[in-house]
Design a protein around this motif. Sequence first.
Motif, PDB file in Angstrom:
ATOM      1  N   UNK A  64       0.890  -1.078   0.021  1.00  0.00           N
ATOM      2  CA  UNK A  64      -0.064   0.118  -0.059  1.00  0.00           C
ATOM      3  C   UNK A  64       0.829   1.263  -0.047  1.00  0.00           C
ATOM      4  N   UNK A  65       0.749   1.827  -1.033  1.00  0.00           N
ATOM      5  CA  UNK A  65       1.719   3.197  -1.184  1.00  0.00           C
ATOM      6  C   UNK A  65       1.082   4.337  -0.294  1.00  0.00           C
ATOM      7  N   UNK A  66       0.035   4.219  -0.053  1.00  0.00           N
ATOM      8  CA  UNK A  66      -0.669   5.312   0.787  1.00  0.00           C
ATOM      9  C   UNK A  66      -0.249   4.979   2.165  1.00  0.00           C
ATOM     10  N   UNK A  67      -0.043   3.821   2.532  1.00  0.00           N
ATOM     11  CA  UNK A  67       0.373   3.636   3.981  1.00  0.00           C
ATOM     12  C   UNK A  67       1.857   4.061   4.058  1.00  0.00           C
ATOM     13  N   UNK A  68       2.819   3.568   3.263  1.00  0.00           N
ATOM     14  CA  UNK A  68       4.146   4.053   3.203  1.00  0.00           C
ATOM     15  C   UNK A  68       4.278   5.477   3.041  1.00  0.00           C
ATOM     16  N   UNK A  69       3.462   6.026   2.200  1.00  0.00           N
ATOM     17  CA  UNK A  69       3.638   7.603   2.219  1.00  0.00           C
ATOM     18  C   UNK A  69       3.224   8.237   3.625  1.00  0.00           C
ATOM     19  N   UNK A  70       2.226   7.594   4.177  1.00  0.00           N
ATOM     20  CA  UNK A  70       1.801   8.315   5.390  1.00  0.00           C
ATOM     21  C   UNK A  70       2.807   8.136   6.579  1.00  0.00           C
ATOM     22  N   UNK A  72       5.890   7.985   5.576  1.00  0.00           N
ATOM     23  CA  UNK A  72       6.919   9.106   5.558  1.00  0.00           C
ATOM     24  C   UNK A  72       6.685  10.489   5.935  1.00  0.00           C
ATOM     25  N   UNK A  73       5.237  10.685   5.694  1.00  0.00           N
ATOM     26  CA  UNK A  73       4.752  11.740   6.110  1.00  0.00           C
ATOM     27  C   UNK A  73       5.300  12.234   7.816  1.00  0.00           C
ATOM     28  N   UNK A  74       4.938  11.004   8.483  1.00  0.00           N
ATOM     29  CA  UNK A  74       5.171  11.354   9.955  1.00  0.00           C
ATOM     30  C   UNK A  74       6.608  11.743  10.070  1.00  0.00           C
ATOM     31  N   UNK A  75       7.543  11.329   9.165  1.00  0.00           N
ATOM     32  CA  UNK A  75       8.779  11.739   9.326  1.00  0.00           C
ATOM     33  C   UNK A  75       9.227  12.976   8.780  1.00  0.00           C
ATOM     34  N   UNK A  76       8.724  13.300   7.509  1.00  0.00           N
ATOM     35  CA  UNK A  76       8.982  14.553   6.780  1.00  0.00           C
ATOM     36  C   UNK A  76       7.523  14.979   5.947  1.00  0.00           C
ATOM     37  N   UNK A  77       7.157  16.020   6.609  1.00  0.00           N
ATOM     38  CA  UNK A  77       5.749  16.476   5.962  1.00  0.00           C
ATOM     39  C   UNK A  77       5.700  16.831   4.598  1.00  0.00           C
ATOM     40  N   UNK A  78       6.901  16.965   3.938  1.00  0.00           N
ATOM     41  CA  UNK A  78       6.907  17.365   2.433  1.00  0.00           C
ATOM     42  C   UNK A  78       6.506  16.052   1.757  1.00  0.00           C
ATOM     43  N   UNK A  79       6.383  15.015   2.122  1.00  0.00           N
ATOM     44  CA  UNK A  79       6.042  13.657   1.405  1.00  0.00           C
ATOM     45  C   UNK A  79       4.415  13.794   1.109  1.00  0.00           C
ATOM     46  N   UNK A  80       3.626  14.675   1.618  1.00  0.00           N
ATOM     47  CA  UNK A  80       2.272  14.995   1.579  1.00  0.00           C
ATOM     48  C   UNK A  80       2.156  15.164  -0.164  1.00  0.00           C
ATOM     49  N   UNK A  81       3.147  15.754  -0.626  1.00  0.00           N
ATOM     50  CA  UNK A  81       3.138  16.208  -2.206  1.00  0.00           C
ATOM     51  C   UNK A  81       2.827  14.852  -2.803  1.00  0.00           C
ATOM     52  N   UNK A  82       3.427  13.738  -2.594  1.00  0.00           N
ATOM     53  CA  UNK A  82       3.160  12.578  -3.187  1.00  0.00           C
ATOM     54  C   UNK A  82       1.659  12.197  -3.242  1.00  0.00           C
ATOM     55  N   UNK A  86      -1.045  12.009  -6.455  1.00  0.00           N
ATOM     56  CA  UNK A  86      -1.757  10.942  -6.879  1.00  0.00           C
ATOM     57  C   UNK A  86      -0.834   9.526  -6.915  1.00  0.00           C
ATOM     58  N   UNK A  87       0.299   9.666  -6.240  1.00  0.00           N
ATOM     59  CA  UNK A  87       1.120   8.579  -6.429  1.00  0.00           C
ATOM     60  C   UNK A  87       0.550   7.397  -5.894  1.00  0.00           C
TER      61      UNK A  87
END
Length: 134
Positions: A64-70, A72-82, A86-87
């Motif tokens: 699940x990419x949304x799980x992985x992106x989330x 990553x967001x917990x570490x670096x909020x710039x990952x919200x760009x992903x 719609x990655x």
Amino acid sequence: MSNNIETIRLWCLKADSDLKNASHEIEHEDPALDTICFHAQQTVEKYLKAFLVFSDTEIPKTHSLIRLIRDCILIDTSFSELIDKNIDELTDFAVEIRYADEFYFPSMEEARDAIEKAEFVRSFVLSRITLIKQ
């Protein structure tokens, strides 16, 4: 920051191998579009997992990419760009399209979009893994 540079490097190498497969396959006269999309998804998944290793965060066993992106967001909020880009839409290419009940054959446009997303994530993550820049 992780002390396990070799593990991060290996995740990136595997991700690049997937991206290479997708990029080469799309150049064929009759490309396997589902395979291209699968490898693009795998590229993104592996780069996100490389970032988690870099950040000394446990890697969840998920496609699940949304799980992985989330994560990553917990570490670096710039990952919200992903999410904005719609990655996470690539997740469906990980498992669902590979089995008979859910066979799906993407279009050339979807395959090109998948590669573009994978290339974007590669650059995005590598710019944040400061010790591994290529």
